[in-house]
Structure formats: C-alpha cells, structure tokens
Design an enzyme around this catalytic site. Structure first.
Site, short mmCIF file in Angstrom:
data_model
loop_
_atom_site.label_atom_id
_atom_site.label_comp_id
_atom_site.label_asym_id
_atom_site.label_seq_id
_atom_site.Cartn_x
_atom_site.Cartn_y
_atom_site.Cartn_z
N CYS A 138 -10.24 -5.09 0.74
CA CYS A 138 -11.35 -4.13 0.69
C CYS A 138 -12.23 -4.42 -0.53
CB CYS A 138 -10.80 -2.70 0.65
SG CYS A 138 -10.18 -2.20 -0.95
N ASN A 168 0.84 -1.19 0.00
CA ASN A 168 0.00 0.00 0.00
C ASN A 168 0.88 1.25 0.00
OD1 ASN A 168 0.61 -0.86 2.68
ND2 ASN A 168 -1.08 0.33 3.53
N GLU A 173 -2.94 -4.70 -3.14
CA GLU A 173 -3.42 -5.53 -4.25
C GLU A 173 -3.35 -4.77 -5.56
OE1 GLU A 173 -4.82 -4.92 -1.31
OE2 GLU A 173 -6.18 -6.51 -0.68
N GLU A 215 0.33 5.17 0.67
CA GLU A 215 -0.61 6.21 1.12
C GLU A 215 -0.13 7.59 0.67
OE1 GLU A 215 -1.09 5.50 5.32
OE2 GLU A 215 -2.26 3.68 4.93
N CYS A 274 -4.02 0.57 -2.54
CA CYS A 274 -3.89 -0.68 -1.79
C CYS A 274 -2.78 -1.56 -2.35
CB CYS A 274 -5.20 -1.46 -1.84
SG CYS A 274 -6.52 -0.77 -0.83
N1 THU Z 1 -5.29 -1.66 2.50
C1 THU Z 1 -4.74 -2.45 1.53
O1 THU Z 1 -3.62 -2.20 1.06
N2 THU Z 1 -5.46 -3.52 1.10
C2 THU Z 1 -6.68 -3.88 1.58
O2 THU Z 1 -7.31 -4.77 1.04
C3 THU Z 1 -7.21 -3.21 2.77
C4 THU Z 1 -6.60 -1.90 3.07
C5 THU Z 1 -4.54 -0.49 2.96
C6 THU Z 1 -5.10 0.82 2.50
C7 THU Z 1 -4.55 1.77 3.55
O3 THU Z 1 -3.26 2.19 3.14
C8 THU Z 1 -4.41 0.91 4.79
O4 THU Z 1 -4.52 -0.43 4.36
C9 THU Z 1 -5.47 1.18 5.84
O5 THU Z 1 -6.75 1.13 5.30
#
Ligand code: THU
Length: 130
Positions: free
Chosen positions: A83, A39, A52, A41, A50
């Site tokens: 998610c 991920n 994935e 941000e 994310c």
């Molecule tokens: N996140 C992912 O990378 N994949 C997911 O399937 C769930 C959430 C990340 C997004 C964000 O950077 C952090 O987790 C918190 O939501």
C-alpha cells in the site's frame, strides 16, 4: 530459509479476521539478520497495521535502521503491491536500489526496487532549501 519462506511463515501468524486477507513481510538488514511481520487488524478498522509495518518495527526495536531487501507475500492473483503508506515506510529505511520481491502464494514473484515502488518520494532532502 529464503526471505519468501520467512514471509510465508509470518503470514501464517496474521490477525486478519475482518478482511480475511493475510499478509507476511520479511526483510534483511546488512548484517544478514531477518525481521518479519504480519498484518494485525483491529475491530476499530483504521487501527489495523500492515505486515511491512510490523517487520519494520521489529527491525528498529532490534537496533537496525537499514533494509537491504524486503519481501511481501499474500494470496493474490498477482504479486501483492504494497500500500502507499508502506511504500513510504520502506523508503524511510532503504536505498532506492534496494531489492523488493512481491509474491503470491502460488509461486509468482515480481522483483522491483524501492525507487520504482515510490517514484518522487518525499525524503529528508526536501527539508533543505539549498
Ligand atoms: N495489507 C498489508 O499488510 N500490506 C499491504 O501492503 C497491503 C495491505 C493488509 C492490511 C489489511 O489487514 C489487509 O491487508 C487488507 O487490506
């Protein structure tokens, strides 16, 4: 290296200064090649991506369009559920019976499939009126 080890190594690279929640993903394509993502941000929060999505982008730019298997890992009390948006992104490139392994950093894993992650998925068949 197993997909879990690949996902764990990718997770270490996560840029997650806001949530502090690092996620790693690793996917295998039919040729056996593995692509990873973490991920990433952003201070403008909705711009974050994310793990994935990162792995899928790496796969596509390398010329592949089929996910045989995908693993996602995070430091969760229970195996991380992808998610909703990532479920749809994975379904774009995977058969319903493709293997999905969700993992914690403590070694707990849950095995499921793409179809189980996204029942009733919107797909290209919904473009056909028959
Ligand atoms: N996140 C992912 O990378 N994949 C997911 O399937 C769930 C959430 C990340 C997004 C964000 O950077 C952090 O987790 C918190 O939501």
């Amino acid at each position: 290296m197993s997909l879990i080890d690949d996902a764990k190594a990718a997770r270490e690279k996560a840029h997650a200064p806001y949530s502090k929640f690092k996620v790693g993903a690793a996917l295998r394509v039919p040729s056996g090649e593995v692509f990873v993502g973490c991920n990433v941000e952003n201070i403008a929060y909705p711009e974050g991506t994310c793990a994935e999505a990162g792995a899928i982008a790496a796969m596509v730019v390398a010329g592949h369009t089929e996910i045989s298997e995908i693993t996602v890992i995070a430091d969760c009390p229970e195996p991380i559920p992808p998610c909703g948006g990532c479920r749809q992104k994975i379904a774009e490139f995977a058969a319903g019976n493709a293997k999905v392994v969700l993992a914690t950093m403590d070694g707990v894993t849950k095995e499921t499939t793409v179809a189980d992650l996204l029942p009733g998925a919107f797909s290209s068949t919904h473009f056909d009126k028959g």
